[in-house]
Motif scaffolding. Sequence first.
Motif, short mmCIF file in Angstrom:
data_model
loop_
_atom_site.label_atom_id
_atom_site.label_comp_id
_atom_site.label_asym_id
_atom_site.label_seq_id
_atom_site.Cartn_x
_atom_site.Cartn_y
_atom_site.Cartn_z
N GLU A 119 0.92 -1.12 -0.02
CA GLU A 119 0.06 0.12 -0.09
C GLU A 119 0.92 1.36 -0.06
OE1 GLU A 119 -3.22 0.39 -0.42
OE2 GLU A 119 -3.34 -1.78 -0.57
N GLU A 120 1.87 1.20 0.56
CA GLU A 120 3.03 2.16 0.76
C GLU A 120 3.60 2.65 -0.65
OE1 GLU A 120 5.41 2.36 4.17
OE2 GLU A 120 3.80 1.00 5.20
N ARG A 121 3.83 1.60 -1.11
CA ARG A 121 4.94 1.76 -2.62
C ARG A 121 3.97 1.39 -3.76
NH1 ARG A 121 10.20 2.81 -1.71
NH2 ARG A 121 9.67 3.66 -4.05
N ARG A 122 3.08 1.76 -3.90
CA ARG A 122 2.18 1.58 -5.14
C ARG A 122 3.21 1.76 -6.54
NH1 ARG A 122 -0.84 -1.74 -4.17
NH2 ARG A 122 -1.85 -1.35 -6.22
N ASP A 123 4.26 2.55 -6.46
CA ASP A 123 5.01 2.63 -7.82
C ASP A 123 5.60 1.40 -7.94
OD1 ASP A 123 6.38 3.09 -5.09
OD2 ASP A 123 8.17 4.36 -6.13
N LEU A 124 6.35 0.80 -6.82
CA LEU A 124 7.18 -0.38 -7.14
C LEU A 124 6.19 -1.56 -7.36
CD1 LEU A 124 9.68 -0.02 -4.09
CD2 LEU A 124 10.13 0.22 -6.38
N CYS A 125 5.11 -1.66 -6.74
CA CYS A 125 3.91 -2.74 -7.27
C CYS A 125 3.84 -2.54 -8.87
CB CYS A 125 2.60 -2.68 -6.51
SG CYS A 125 2.76 -3.06 -4.88
N LYS A 126 3.46 -1.28 -9.29
CA LYS A 126 3.33 -1.03 -10.79
C LYS A 126 4.53 -1.51 -11.48
CE LYS A 126 -0.04 2.45 -9.96
NZ LYS A 126 -0.24 3.96 -10.37
N GLU A 127 5.85 -1.31 -11.03
CA GLU A 127 6.95 -1.94 -11.76
C GLU A 127 6.98 -3.19 -11.78
OE1 GLU A 127 11.98 -1.32 -11.23
OE2 GLU A 127 10.61 -0.30 -10.05
N ALA A 128 6.70 -3.97 -10.51
CA ALA A 128 6.53 -5.37 -10.60
C ALA A 128 5.72 -5.92 -11.38
CB ALA A 128 6.42 -5.88 -9.18
N VAL A 129 4.53 -5.43 -11.75
CA VAL A 129 3.46 -5.78 -12.48
C VAL A 129 3.92 -5.72 -13.96
CG1 VAL A 129 1.08 -5.57 -13.44
CG2 VAL A 129 1.68 -5.47 -11.05
N TYR A 130 4.71 -4.66 -14.24
CA TYR A 130 5.02 -4.53 -15.47
C TYR A 130 5.90 -5.64 -16.13
CZ TYR A 130 7.84 -2.60 -19.53
OH TYR A 130 8.28 -2.38 -20.80
N LEU A 131 7.03 -5.99 -14.96
CA LEU A 131 7.98 -7.07 -15.12
C LEU A 131 7.36 -8.45 -15.43
CD1 LEU A 131 10.94 -6.04 -12.77
CD2 LEU A 131 10.85 -5.72 -15.21
N LEU A 132 6.22 -8.80 -14.36
CA LEU A 132 5.59 -9.79 -14.62
C LEU A 132 4.72 -9.98 -16.07
CD1 LEU A 132 4.38 -12.33 -13.00
CD2 LEU A 132 2.62 -10.78 -12.16
#
Length: 459
Positions: free
Chosen positions: A411-424
Amino acid sequence: MRILYLDLDSLRPDHLGCYGYHRNTSPNIDEIAKEGVTFTNYYCTDAPCLPSRSALMSGRFGIHNGIVGHGGTAADMRREGPSRDFNDKLVHESLPGSLRQLGYKTATISTFAERHSAWTFNAGFNEVLNVGAKGHESAEKVLPVALKWLEDNRDTEDWFLHLNFWDPHTPYRTPEDYGQPFAGDPMPEWLTEEVFEKHKQKVGQHSIDHMNELAVSHYFRWPRHAKPIEQFNDLRLIIDNYDCAIRYMDDHVGQVIRKLEELGVMDDTAILISADHGENMGELGIYSEHGTADRGTCQIPMIIRWPNGLQGKVDEGLHYHLDLAPTLADLLGGANAPSWDGKSYAGSITNGAQTGRDYLVFSQCAHVCQRSVRFDDWLYIRTYHDGHHGFPKEMLFNLKDDPYEQNNLAEERRDLCKEAVYLLNEWHDEMMSTMEHDVDPLWTVMKEGGPFHAKEFKN
């Protein structure tokens, strides 16, 4: 050259001395590490047992070979169909099959294929030696078979032996007369009373609550596991038993090494030490299980002592276990098989080259349905079926600051979650575009009722 591959079931690297563990669990393995390269960010692509070893031996991700679970359609390797030749691809493109093309005699001492009806695992082996206990054997049952095989093949110059010990696999069934070698040693520092109280509130597979049920319903057969975990100090029962199993297994690994020395072939033998998966010891509130797509379950050791290779070297690059087949082919002058998904890291062994990947994607579909991305210091876990654990759809952990996955930062780092989803998505696009099928086996598991062990737990 001879190659000994020690496949040590459910062995997490950070419970070995050569990876910095404070307990003396692995003196024989540690000696081998001094003479080779130790890989610190080495992961299985698909967990747990059946998907992992199927990926390793086929050289293909589970999404490609079809095996991602422990039951149903996704527990069988995909057929080649109309394009199948007189022999299938595994004859030449399995890990042992590729070594046979280079003139190696290949053998496995393992009950794995029978345990999981994973008969494709045996493809490419000249010899399959099965002691018959379906993974319930302790090291003393396996060792005599291994020592005899080494004796019988003392004059064979080029062999590959896959030797499978099971002792760190739940339940840890070290013979009772081995004692408690770690009874006086402190537990891992991060396991505090505060953490214990938090974990006591969790409900789900192999939570402390579930472990106490298993102590009554199943584990009473093994005296080391019969006691329920009620107070904080009881938690050391789990840690001590796991570490005891590693030390017991390490003693038997030492006898294998001494046999190589006795036969006079040690200098000409490559020794590889790894595992099919790790074992959660509190990560995500789970104990004594390998049921998630996280660091505790999917990070595995890899130690390679290669004749004329580097000694005492640590490689921190990101690698998959299925990178082994192309690595061996590279080291031995062979060629990559067309179907392999792996990437050689031979340069890390011979000259210290940086051969790691930019990121990794690994999966679990036997207890939960999850795919995870390991990048930089981060681990992103995406959950499609929570296995009745109550996991949120997204979890994000900073493994540098929080290696035991206690603080979800999604929840705190939505930016990193989005980066991870892109890589996935990048990984998934590549996988789907490089196979003949249009079905992702993760979704096959979902459509067949969910992960096998989650159905078992629910019932």
